[in-house]
Every structure is written in C-alpha cells, then in structure tokens.
Design a protein around this motif. Structure first.
Motif, PDB file in Angstrom:
ATOM      1  N   LEU A  27      13.257  -5.888  -2.200  1.00 29.34           N
ATOM      2  CA  LEU A  27      12.917  -6.929  -1.628  1.00 29.34           C
ATOM      3  C   LEU A  27      14.062  -8.111  -2.335  1.00 29.34           C
ATOM      4  CD1 LEU A  27       9.288  -7.382  -1.624  1.00 29.34           C
ATOM      5  CD2 LEU A  27      10.928  -6.296   0.099  1.00 29.34           C
ATOM      6  N   ASP A  35       4.018 -10.408  -0.585  1.00 30.12           N
ATOM      7  CA  ASP A  35       2.637 -10.157  -0.643  1.00 30.12           C
ATOM      8  C   ASP A  35       2.182  -9.939   0.714  1.00 30.12           C
ATOM      9  OD1 ASP A  35       1.999 -10.081  -2.953  1.00 30.12           O
ATOM     10  OD2 ASP A  35       1.961 -12.242  -2.806  1.00 30.12           O
ATOM     11  N   VAL A  38       4.207  -6.761   2.749  1.00 31.67           N
ATOM     12  CA  VAL A  38       3.789  -5.591   1.105  1.00 31.67           C
ATOM     13  C   VAL A  38       2.406  -4.957   2.161  1.00 31.67           C
ATOM     14  CG1 VAL A  38       2.361  -4.163  -0.972  1.00 31.67           C
ATOM     15  CG2 VAL A  38       4.591  -5.858  -0.475  1.00 31.67           C
ATOM     16  N   SER A  43       0.698   1.406   2.394  1.00 33.30           N
ATOM     17  CA  SER A  43       1.143   1.449   1.243  1.00 33.30           C
ATOM     18  C   SER A  43       1.964   2.367   0.284  1.00 33.30           C
ATOM     19  CB  SER A  43       0.165   1.022   0.459  1.00 33.30           C
ATOM     20  OG  SER A  43      -0.831   1.669   0.599  1.00 33.30           O
ATOM     21  N   GLU A  47       7.484   2.288  -1.289  1.00 28.27           N
ATOM     22  CA  GLU A  47       7.660   1.421  -2.496  1.00 28.27           C
ATOM     23  C   GLU A  47       8.449   0.513  -3.123  1.00 28.27           C
ATOM     24  OE1 GLU A  47       9.629   0.993  -6.620  1.00 28.27           O
ATOM     25  OE2 GLU A  47      10.423   1.964  -5.090  1.00 28.27           O
ATOM     26  N   PHE A  48       7.750  -0.486  -3.320  1.00 29.96           N
ATOM     27  CA  PHE A  48       9.259  -1.706  -3.411  1.00 29.96           C
ATOM     28  C   PHE A  48       9.239  -2.039  -4.636  1.00 29.96           C
ATOM     29  CE2 PHE A  48       5.786  -2.336   0.386  1.00 29.96           C
ATOM     30  CZ  PHE A  48       6.757  -2.445   1.368  1.00 29.96           C
ATOM     31  N   ALA A  66       0.773  -8.814  -4.634  1.00 31.33           N
ATOM     32  CA  ALA A  66       0.048  -6.875  -5.131  1.00 31.33           C
ATOM     33  C   ALA A  66       1.011  -6.082  -6.045  1.00 31.33           C
ATOM     34  CB  ALA A  66       0.246  -6.755  -3.262  1.00 31.33           C
ATOM     35  N   SER A  67       1.350  -6.760  -6.995  1.00 29.23           N
ATOM     36  CA  SER A  67       2.113  -6.154  -8.886  1.00 29.23           C
ATOM     37  C   SER A  67       1.911  -4.806  -9.028  1.00 29.23           C
ATOM     38  CB  SER A  67       2.449  -7.712  -9.449  1.00 29.23           C
ATOM     39  OG  SER A  67       0.854  -6.734  -9.669  1.00 29.23           O
ATOM     40  N   SER A  69       2.333  -2.452  -6.816  1.00 28.67           N
ATOM     41  CA  SER A  69       2.784  -1.988  -5.863  1.00 28.67           C
ATOM     42  C   SER A  69       4.503  -2.319  -6.248  1.00 28.67           C
ATOM     43  CB  SER A  69       2.336  -1.510  -4.407  1.00 28.67           C
ATOM     44  OG  SER A  69       2.214  -3.153  -4.516  1.00 28.67           O
ATOM     45  N   VAL A  70       4.731  -3.153  -7.094  1.00 21.11           N
ATOM     46  CA  VAL A  70       6.120  -3.704  -6.336  1.00 21.11           C
ATOM     47  C   VAL A  70       6.508  -3.975  -8.182  1.00 21.11           C
ATOM     48  CG1 VAL A  70       7.271  -5.681  -6.166  1.00 21.11           C
ATOM     49  CG2 VAL A  70       5.429  -5.330  -5.247  1.00 21.11           C
ATOM     50  N   CYS A 172      12.910  -9.877   7.091  1.00 18.70           N
ATOM     51  CA  CYS A 172      11.403  -9.705   6.861  1.00 18.70           C
ATOM     52  C   CYS A 172      10.740  -9.248   8.849  1.00 18.70           C
ATOM     53  CB  CYS A 172      10.269 -10.992   6.363  1.00 18.70           C
ATOM     54  SG  CYS A 172       9.208 -10.613   6.119  1.00 18.70           S
TER      55      CYS A 172
END
Length: 182
Positions: A27, A35, A38, A43, A47-48, A66-67, A69-70, A172
């Motif tokens: 990103l 967010d 994501v 999910s 993977e971000f 959603a930290s 997953s980032v 985006c």
C-alpha cells in the motif's frame, strides 16, 4: 524471478491462486488509512504491507485498525533520506531500480544522482515514491496499490513500470473493484 506477468485481465482465479497462495500487496502512502481496502477483500487471499518510508512521509505511525494483517517492508537505504536502523543495505540491482523508477516517475526530469543535494519538496516526494516502489520490487511483492496516478499511472507510466519490474500497479478503486469479496 518474475512472480507473474502483468496483464489487463489479471485475477486471482486466472492465476489459480485462490486457496493456494496469498497475494502480496504493498500500500502506497496515499492509500492510508487503508482499513476499507483491507476489509473489502477476502483476508485469506491477500497479505498487505506498507514501506518504512511511509512513516516518515506521514510523520506518524501508519498502524491500521487491521494492523495484525498489515506488515512492514523496510526501505532500501538512501543516503541523506533513510533513517539508520529503519532501512536495509542495497546493492547494484536496488540502485538500478531506484534510478530507473525515478526516470519513469519523474518523466525524465528528476536530477541525476550527483545533483541531488537540494531537492525541491516535489522532488523529495518523487524520491520517496521511488523508494517505496523499489522496496516493493526488492521484496518481490505482487501488487502495488497507489492513488498517485500522476506518478505511477498516467502518460504510460503504469505500463513502463509494470513491464520494467514485473509487478502490477492498481489504484485503490481498481483493486477493490477487481478483488472485493462478492
């Protein structure tokens, strides 16, 4: 190694990746907070990550709601720009990536490496854009999501960058439109 060849009709289904592999997505700073992006996609399929340059650009933490997953990708160090301990050493290929990305993003107007002591604010942003993009390339990530259409999309830049570096660049809206959970 090219993970896939960019095309205008890319999808996880066409790659046979659903349930088999996770697609890595970087990103850009202008996507944050990300967010909504994501949350819009399955999910398990993605993977971000953000690049460490982004923290400096925003002047604050880039933690998302959603930290978990980032993740973070460390930038390749650039003298006079990177922060010691928050970057990795680069070699010839990273240097070549940065220089080629700067030519494309800056439409050939970015100063040569021996003339970068005093960059304008706009040039400093272009340098950081190239650093973020090249960290994405160095980490062999698959999709770069940015809303910086001037630097990464318009004027044939998307095609030049995708063909030169074997990655996919999306805005985006394009990303959500193509991959949103249905």
């Amino acid at each position: 190694m090219v993970l896939f060849k960019p095309s205008s009709s890319f999808s996880t289904a066409s790659l046979g990746l659903i349930g088999a592999h996770v697609i890595s997505v970087t990103l850009d700073t202008n996507i944050l907070p990300g967010d909504a992006l994501v949350a819009a996609v399955p999910s398990a399929d993605f993977e971000f990550a953000v690049v460490s340059v982004t923290d400096r650009e925003l002047g604050a933490s880039t933690d998302l709601a959603a930290s978990s997953s980032v993740s973070r990708v460390l930038e390749t160090g650039v003298w006079g720009e990177s922060v010691w301990g928050r970057a990795v050493w680069g070699g010839q290929s990273e240097s070549e990536c940065l220089e080629k990305a700067l030519v494309i993003i800056g439409d050939g107007s970015f100063p040569q490496s021996n003339r970068r002591r005093t960059l304008t604010d706009g040039q400093r942003r272009q340098l950081r854009d190239a650093m973020i993009f090249c960290a994405h390339i160095r980490a062999k990530r698959q999709i770069f999501v940015t809303n910086d259409t001037r630097g990464f999309v318009r004027g044939g830049r998307r095609q030049q960058l995708e063909q030169s570096f074997g990655t996919r660049i999306m805005t985006c809206d394009e990303f959500i439109s193509e991959f949103a959970a249905k």
